[in-house]
Design an enzyme around this catalytic site. Structure first.
Site, PDB file in Angstrom:
ATOM      1  N   ARG A  71      -3.607  34.537  -1.136  1.00 11.72           N
ATOM      2  CA  ARG A  71      -5.006  34.284  -0.801  1.00 11.72           C
ATOM      3  C   ARG A  71      -5.136  32.845  -0.307  1.00 11.72           C
ATOM      4  NH1 ARG A  71      -5.221  37.225  -5.697  1.00 11.72           N
ATOM      5  NH2 ARG A  71      -6.426  39.168  -5.541  1.00 11.72           N
ATOM      6  N   LYS A 112      -7.551  34.738  -9.352  1.00  9.07           N
ATOM      7  CA  LYS A 112      -8.669  35.674  -9.409  1.00  9.07           C
ATOM      8  C   LYS A 112      -8.613  36.605 -10.619  1.00  9.07           C
ATOM      9  CE  LYS A 112     -11.232  38.890  -6.459  1.00  9.07           C
ATOM     10  NZ  LYS A 112     -11.277  39.539  -5.118  1.00  9.07           N
ATOM     11  N   ARG A 191      -3.985  37.660   5.025  1.00  7.80           N
ATOM     12  CA  ARG A 191      -3.630  38.470   3.860  1.00  7.80           C
ATOM     13  C   ARG A 191      -3.756  39.961   4.174  1.00  7.80           C
ATOM     14  NH1 ARG A 191      -3.522  38.487  -1.871  1.00  7.80           N
ATOM     15  NH2 ARG A 191      -4.907  39.997  -2.874  1.00  7.80           N
ATOM     16  N   HIS A 214      -2.980  42.570  -6.817  1.00  3.30           N
ATOM     17  CA  HIS A 214      -4.070  43.484  -7.141  1.00  3.30           C
ATOM     18  C   HIS A 214      -3.860  44.054  -8.540  1.00  3.30           C
ATOM     19  CE1 HIS A 214      -5.253  44.343  -2.683  1.00  3.30           C
ATOM     20  NE2 HIS A 214      -5.842  43.270  -3.177  1.00  3.30           N
ATOM     21  N   TYR A 224      -7.566  48.049   1.902  1.00  4.99           N
ATOM     22  CA  TYR A 224      -6.741  48.037   3.102  1.00  4.99           C
ATOM     23  C   TYR A 224      -6.469  49.475   3.508  1.00  4.99           C
ATOM     24  CZ  TYR A 224      -6.204  43.377   1.262  1.00  4.99           C
ATOM     25  OH  TYR A 224      -6.461  42.135   0.747  1.00  4.99           O
TER      26      TYR A 224
END
Length: 246
Positions: A71, A112, A191, A214, A224
């Site tokens: 990221r 994150k 990304r 993720h 995606y």
């Protein structure tokens, strides 16, 4: 965000008998504007971008984000202490060059999600780009002299301070223009391009989810939207093949 902050602040006042009711909870905020959906560069566009970035101060930044799926907030917070450009080929098993994604420029400084904290093997092109970038940063340090701010950042300004995201976006658009792929691209789409390339090369969805940090494969599949074909491979090996150093 403003309404939520007010609700929490007034709720604290309620708990301490300073107000009779939380009026902020009665307000419905207006609907925000729809954000632009993320897109992905084609493989040919990505290769042109990397070529055009050579000689740019943003070269290593672009190569890192594009070839590892970091990221942008993770890249801007990356420190040299978390980067190993040599690895340990004599170890058993051998340890390849890698980086540890442990920080971001978010207000709390952490990544994150818990799954976002990960260690990534570096493709050869990233190792070479970061090596050249480190030499250039050493030259910047000498030129800046007493003005240099030593924060250990991999990507910093000419005086060592953190990069401003608006400056990164402007510099990125200039590289896109030089690559003749249009200027309506943003750094975060490096990304999404990484994920698309991994998908097109048949990397399993579970491996893609691990590489990009993720929490589940459902996130990868939902965000995606590309067909995912089950072929055994790794991200670094795929990128070494596609972005081979001549």
């Amino acid at each position: 965000m403003t309404r939520n902050s007010l609700v929490r602040a007034i709720r604290y006042a309620e708990a301490n008998d300073l107000v009779g009711r939380n009026v902020a909870e009665l307000v419905s905020p207006p609907r925000g504007l729809e954000s632009r959906s993320s897109r992905s560069l084609t493989l040919q566009q990505a290769q042109a971008l990397v070529k055009a970035a050579e000689g740019s101060r943003l070269h290593a930044y672009i190569v890192l984000c594009l070839l590892t799926g970091c990221r942008t907030e993770e890249a801007r917070a990356l420190q040299w202490d978390h980067v190993d450009l040599d690895g340990n080929p004599d170890a058993e098993p051998p340890i390849p060059p890698h980086l540890a994604v442990w920080r971001s420029v978010r207000s709390h400084g952490d990544v994150k999600t818990q799954k976002s904290r990960r260690t990534l093997r570096l493709p050869v092109a990233v190792v070479d780009a970061l090596g050249a970038h480190k030499v250039k940063q050493g030259e910047d340090r000498l030129l800046a002299g007493a003005l240099w701010h030593d924060e250990g950042l991999v990507f910093a300004s000419a005086v060592g301070t953190p990069l401003d995201p608006s400056h990164v976006r402007r510099a990125f658009r200039k590289v896109c223009e030089a690559a003749e792929i249009g200027t309506n691209w943003s750094p975060r789409e490096l990304r999404t391009t990484f994920v698309s390339i991994m998908s097109e090369q048949g990397v399993p969805v579970a491996e893609i989810a691990r590489l990009v940090g993720h929490s589940t494969t459902a996130t990868t599949e939902a965000v995606y939207r590309r067909e995912l074909r089950p072929v055994i491979s790794t991200g670094a090996e795929v990128m070494d093949t596609i972005f081979k150093i001549e």
